[in-house]
Design a protein around this motif. Sequence first.
Motif, PDB file in Angstrom:
ATOM      1  N   ALA A  18    -104.810 -49.518  23.428  1.00  5.58           N
ATOM      2  CA  ALA A  18    -105.247 -50.084  22.137  1.00  5.58           C
ATOM      3  C   ALA A  18    -105.443 -48.961  21.130  1.00  5.58           C
ATOM      4  N   TYR A  19    -105.991 -47.855  21.605  1.00  8.14           N
ATOM      5  CA  TYR A  19    -106.212 -46.689  20.737  1.00  8.14           C
ATOM      6  C   TYR A  19    -104.876 -46.218  20.144  1.00  8.14           C
ATOM      7  N   GLY A  20    -103.854 -46.133  21.009  1.00 10.46           N
ATOM      8  CA  GLY A  20    -102.517 -45.719  20.559  1.00 10.46           C
ATOM      9  C   GLY A  20    -101.999 -46.645  19.472  1.00 10.46           C
ATOM     10  N   LYS A  21    -102.223 -47.927  19.664  1.00 12.34           N
ATOM     11  CA  LYS A  21    -101.752 -48.922  18.695  1.00 12.34           C
ATOM     12  C   LYS A  21    -102.481 -48.758  17.356  1.00 12.34           C
ATOM     13  N   GLU A  22    -103.792 -48.594  17.420  1.00  6.90           N
ATOM     14  CA  GLU A  22    -104.570 -48.438  16.173  1.00  6.90           C
ATOM     15  C   GLU A  22    -104.130 -47.197  15.409  1.00  6.90           C
ATOM     16  N   ARG A  23    -103.948 -46.119  16.137  1.00  6.49           N
ATOM     17  CA  ARG A  23    -103.550 -44.869  15.466  1.00  6.49           C
ATOM     18  C   ARG A  23    -102.145 -44.995  14.873  1.00  6.49           C
ATOM     19  N   TRP A 128     -97.230 -59.711  13.049  1.00  4.04           N
ATOM     20  CA  TRP A 128     -96.760 -59.376  14.394  1.00  4.04           C
ATOM     21  C   TRP A 128     -97.653 -58.293  15.012  1.00  4.04           C
ATOM     22  N   ASN A 129     -97.971 -57.277  14.220  1.00  5.32           N
ATOM     23  CA  ASN A 129     -98.834 -56.190  14.706  1.00  5.32           C
ATOM     24  C   ASN A 129    -100.239 -56.689  15.032  1.00  5.32           C
ATOM     25  N   GLU A 130    -100.765 -57.560  14.168  1.00  3.49           N
ATOM     26  CA  GLU A 130    -102.101 -58.110  14.434  1.00  3.49           C
ATOM     27  C   GLU A 130    -102.087 -58.897  15.737  1.00  3.49           C
ATOM     28  N   ALA A 131    -100.998 -59.652  15.938  1.00  2.00           N
ATOM     29  CA  ALA A 131    -100.887 -60.449  17.175  1.00  2.00           C
ATOM     30  C   ALA A 131    -100.918 -59.527  18.391  1.00  2.00           C
ATOM     31  N   GLU A 132    -100.232 -58.404  18.273  1.00  3.83           N
ATOM     32  CA  GLU A 132    -100.209 -57.454  19.393  1.00  3.83           C
ATOM     33  C   GLU A 132    -101.607 -56.865  19.641  1.00  3.83           C
ATOM     34  N   GLU A 133    -102.283 -56.548  18.549  1.00  3.35           N
ATOM     35  CA  GLU A 133    -103.635 -55.995  18.698  1.00  3.35           C
ATOM     36  C   GLU A 133    -104.581 -57.027  19.322  1.00  3.35           C
ATOM     37  N   ILE A 134    -104.453 -58.268  18.861  1.00  2.00           N
ATOM     38  CA  ILE A 134    -105.284 -59.344  19.416  1.00  2.00           C
ATOM     39  C   ILE A 134    -105.055 -59.433  20.927  1.00  2.00           C
ATOM     40  N   ALA A 135    -103.779 -59.337  21.327  1.00  3.91           N
ATOM     41  CA  ALA A 135    -103.441 -59.393  22.757  1.00  3.91           C
ATOM     42  C   ALA A 135    -104.096 -58.227  23.506  1.00  3.91           C
ATOM     43  N   HIS A 136    -104.044 -57.030  22.905  1.00  7.28           N
ATOM     44  CA  HIS A 136    -104.688 -55.856  23.530  1.00  7.28           C
ATOM     45  C   HIS A 136    -106.168 -56.153  23.797  1.00  7.28           C
ATOM     46  N   TYR A 137    -106.832 -56.683  22.762  1.00  6.66           N
ATOM     47  CA  TYR A 137    -108.279 -56.894  22.897  1.00  6.66           C
ATOM     48  C   TYR A 137    -108.627 -58.043  23.831  1.00  6.66           C
ATOM     49  N   HIS A 138    -107.747 -59.013  23.917  1.00  5.15           N
ATOM     50  CA  HIS A 138    -107.972 -60.088  24.896  1.00  5.15           C
ATOM     51  C   HIS A 138    -107.933 -59.500  26.313  1.00  5.15           C
ATOM     52  N   VAL A 139    -106.950 -58.630  26.533  1.00  5.29           N
ATOM     53  CA  VAL A 139    -106.797 -58.007  27.860  1.00  5.29           C
ATOM     54  C   VAL A 139    -108.024 -57.140  28.162  1.00  5.29           C
TER      55      VAL A 139
END
Length: 244
Positions: A18-23, A128-139
Amino acid sequence: MAETTARELKLIQYLNEAYGKERQLEPVLTLQITLAKSLDRKTIADRLQEHLKETRGQAKALERRIKQLGGKAQTGPDLPGPDLASNAVGALTAVANQALSAAKGPVQALRGTSPNDNLLRNLRDSYWNEAEEIAHYHVIEAVAEQLGDKDTVKLAKDHRRQEERMQAFIEKQIPIVVKEVIKAEVPKEDRPQTTTRRRSSSSGTSSRSRSTSSRAKTKTAASRSTSSSRSKSTTSRSRAKAKS
Ligand SMILES: [Fe+2]
């Protein structure tokens, strides 16, 4: 320092992804802000700016949590971990981040058939990016919950809510920008809006009047049937009277 357990390693691994994605999203957001500003899209630019601030805050919070768990926040393969255990996590993260770098990056901010089309494509990517981040945080939330890490559960929930709010904002902006794209790229004579609006409004009226008239028909039929059954019963009553 106590040895990092398998439980902590698992948490660090997902937190690092998730950190990688945020950065990765920080430069993307910065470019999108510039684009929105250049198109005088103040609402979008302001919200993107706010989300950039949130994104930076999320990266910091993730970094902090990873450190508390005995790991090191990493965005790519070039950053070595503090020990063998974290290097193992780092290797996993590196694979994830290589995949991420192939994702929607800054290059995506420069394309499209018109400035508004460009903005629209960026909004689509943001969604699309928000959806991916949401998925990260769900996991992360599920992993942390099952491994009994309340702090990480809270962090994942807080971050997910921010992403969801951003995604909802983007969703609302899409039809607004689409309108501009059509205005800029589809000649008036090729647009069905006016006729459609007239048609749809007239069809709305006609469907309303249809339903009114059908209600009237039903009423008439009902009253006919009532009156006919009434007259039938009157007839049968008079017949009965005549017989007696
Ligand atoms: Fe986000």
